[in-house]
Design an enzyme around this catalytic site. Structure first.
Site, PDB file in Angstrom:
ATOM      1  N   GLY A 131       5.202  -8.363   3.104  1.00  0.00           N
ATOM      2  CA  GLY A 131       6.515  -8.516   3.714  1.00  0.00           C
ATOM      3  C   GLY A 131       6.285  -8.202   5.332  1.00  0.00           C
ATOM      4  CD  GLU A 248      -2.909 -12.088   5.780  1.00  0.00           C
ATOM      5  OE1 GLU A 248      -2.288 -11.359   6.564  1.00  0.00           O
ATOM      6  OE2 GLU A 248      -2.456 -13.187   5.409  1.00  0.00           O
TER       7      GLU A 248
END
Ligand SMILES: Cc1cc2nc3c(=O)[nH]c(=O)nc-3n(C[C@H](O)[C@H](O)[C@H](O)COP(=O)(O)OP(=O)(O)OC[C@H]3O[C@@H](n4cnc5c(N)ncnc54)[C@H](O)[C@@H]3O)c2cc1C
Length: 399
Positions: A131, A248
């Site tokens: 998020g 990531e």
């Protein structure tokens, strides 16, 4: 025989005995396994491979055994990765928690948080979503506005997130929230772990051109989040966010490794559609395909070199922006070349007049394009590389 050679032999024997033959192929579209409380296996071998890798503690090979990891050194992990590549073993599961959040928890979480969150991750029991992005806070991520107000024993979260991949299928979210609205934008942000089943959380899928809807908009309406779910210090989340994004990018620099078609299938696929180049532009396509294959070989060698440098103790973390940029752009180029060669056959879309492979290539092209945006767009990676790696003067307004 060195210890490492012995380990390689051990790993090879184990993988050959335990990785089902059916999973020694690149993963076709739709057969990725996502870890979580509700894992969808499409055939039994997937479950077998998932269970065996979990029981071997190899979902998180380098994490300490104390938290359910495999306890492997980085050299041993490189051996495991290279042996899996050699046998073409599919990853047993995909899990954002393991790739992105886990390393940040290992470095910054309290002991209680590590015990609570890491063990289920290493067993593939929890599906995590990210998020971060919000309307008006994508590349400029530090502009997030979702607020978390200190209510004594809990935070009250209000606001919304956008482009949350699989928000509707996830068990937990790691979220960036604003905890001090008066502070400069990079300060006053915190990293909070949020149970997606909490009252007041609503995940609404967003329809996509690719026909799939992996994206969600997630709304928070007075969501109570226990204070113990705050990671690191209050208002110090930007530092953790940057770290998490590098994890990531590191994970994304390996995407596509196990997916079809590879760069090395390019020439023969192009040949299927254009056995004889009929004009200069068609001939040029072959040149471009050769270039793309050479660039992929160079990329793979760079990955190997980085692996050796990391084994030698060098910190290559910052370079992950380069790897993500190059890899995702190369994947996009690969599919663009295929589309050029396929001509009108590239228009295939859920239509019996087109082969499954043609339809898959079409979807993969759209997906490859999206990967140049996810995790920070290519332009943003260039900014990060200029600023943090080349140490060029700061370009105001970039993340
Ligand atoms: C497949 C996919 C999965 C995603 N999953 C998630 C997820 O799970 N969770 C999550 O939080 N987010 C997710 N995202 C969102 C992603 O992080 C953002 O889309 C991305 O950061 C870009 O932000 P934006 O879409 O708001 O575009 P914008 O920031 O509006 O950018 C628009 C364009 O302007 C360019 N641009 C913007 N700023 C600059 C600059 N300073 N210099 C040069 N060019 C610039 C960008 O490169 C881009 O081309 C996902 C995105 C994709 C495509």
């Amino acid at each position: 025989m060195s210890d490492l050679d012995g380990f390689r032999q051990e790993v090879r024997t184990w993988l050959e005995a335990n990785c089902p033959i059916s999973l020694r192929t690149p993963t076709p579209d739709g057969e990725l396994i996502w870890g979580g409380s509700d894992v969808n296996f499409t055939f039994d071998d997937q479950r077998l491979w998932f269970d065996r890798m979990r029981d071997k503690n190899w979902f998180c090979p380098t994490w300490s055994t104390e938290y359910g990891g495999g306890g492997l050194s980085s050299k041993e992990n490189s051996v495991l990765e290279s042996e899996m590549r050699r046998l073409k073993c599919r990853p047993p599961q995909i899990n954002l928690g393991i790739w992105m959040l886990g390393p940040v928890l290992l470095a910054h979480a309290s002991e209680r948080q590590k015990q609570q969150f890491l063990q289920p991750m290493t067993r593939g029991e929890v599906r995590w979503c990210q998020g971060f992005s919000e309307p008006n806070a994508g590349s400029d991520l530090a502009s997030i506005r979702t607020s978390a107000v200190d209510m004594g024993d809990h935070y009250l979260v209000n606001g919304s997130k956008i482009w949350t991949s699989y928000g509707d299928k996830s068990d937990w979210m790691y979220a960036l929230v604003r905890t001090d609205p008066k502070a400069p934008k990079h300060q006053g942000i915190s990293l909070l772990l949020l149970d997606m089943h909490s009252e007041g959380v609503k995940a609404a899928p967003i329809d996509l051109i690719s026909g799939k809807s992996s994206f969600c908009e997630v709304f928070f309406d007075n969501v109570r989040v226990p204070k113990e779910n705050l990671i690191g210090e209050i208002n110090d989340g930007w530092k953790l966010a940057k770290e998490l994004l590098q994890h990531e990018r590191s994970a994304m620099s390996k995407f596509g490794e196990f997916q079809l078609p590879t760069h090395f299938d390019l020439m023969s696929l192009i040949n299927d559609y254009m056995p004889e180049p009929r004009c200069k532009s068609e001939a040029a396509l072959f040149d471009k395909a050769v270039t793309a294959e050479m660039e992929e070989r160079a990329y793979n060698l760079t990955v190997q070199r980085l692996g050796h440098e990391m084994q030698a103790g060098q910190n290559c973390f910052a370079l992950m922006s380069i790897m993500k940029l190059v890899h995702t752009e190369q994947e996009k180029t690969k599919f663009e070349l295929l589309l050029d060669a396929m001509g009108y056959r590239a228009l295939g879309w859920e239509d019996n007049n087109f082969t499954e492979q043609e339809q898959a290539i079409n979807r993969s092209w759209l997906n490859s394009f999206s990967q140049t945006i996810a995790g920070g767009s290519s332009e943003v990676q260039l900014n990060v590389i200029a600023k943090r790696i080349l140490q060029l003067p700061e370009n105001k307004g970039t993340s």
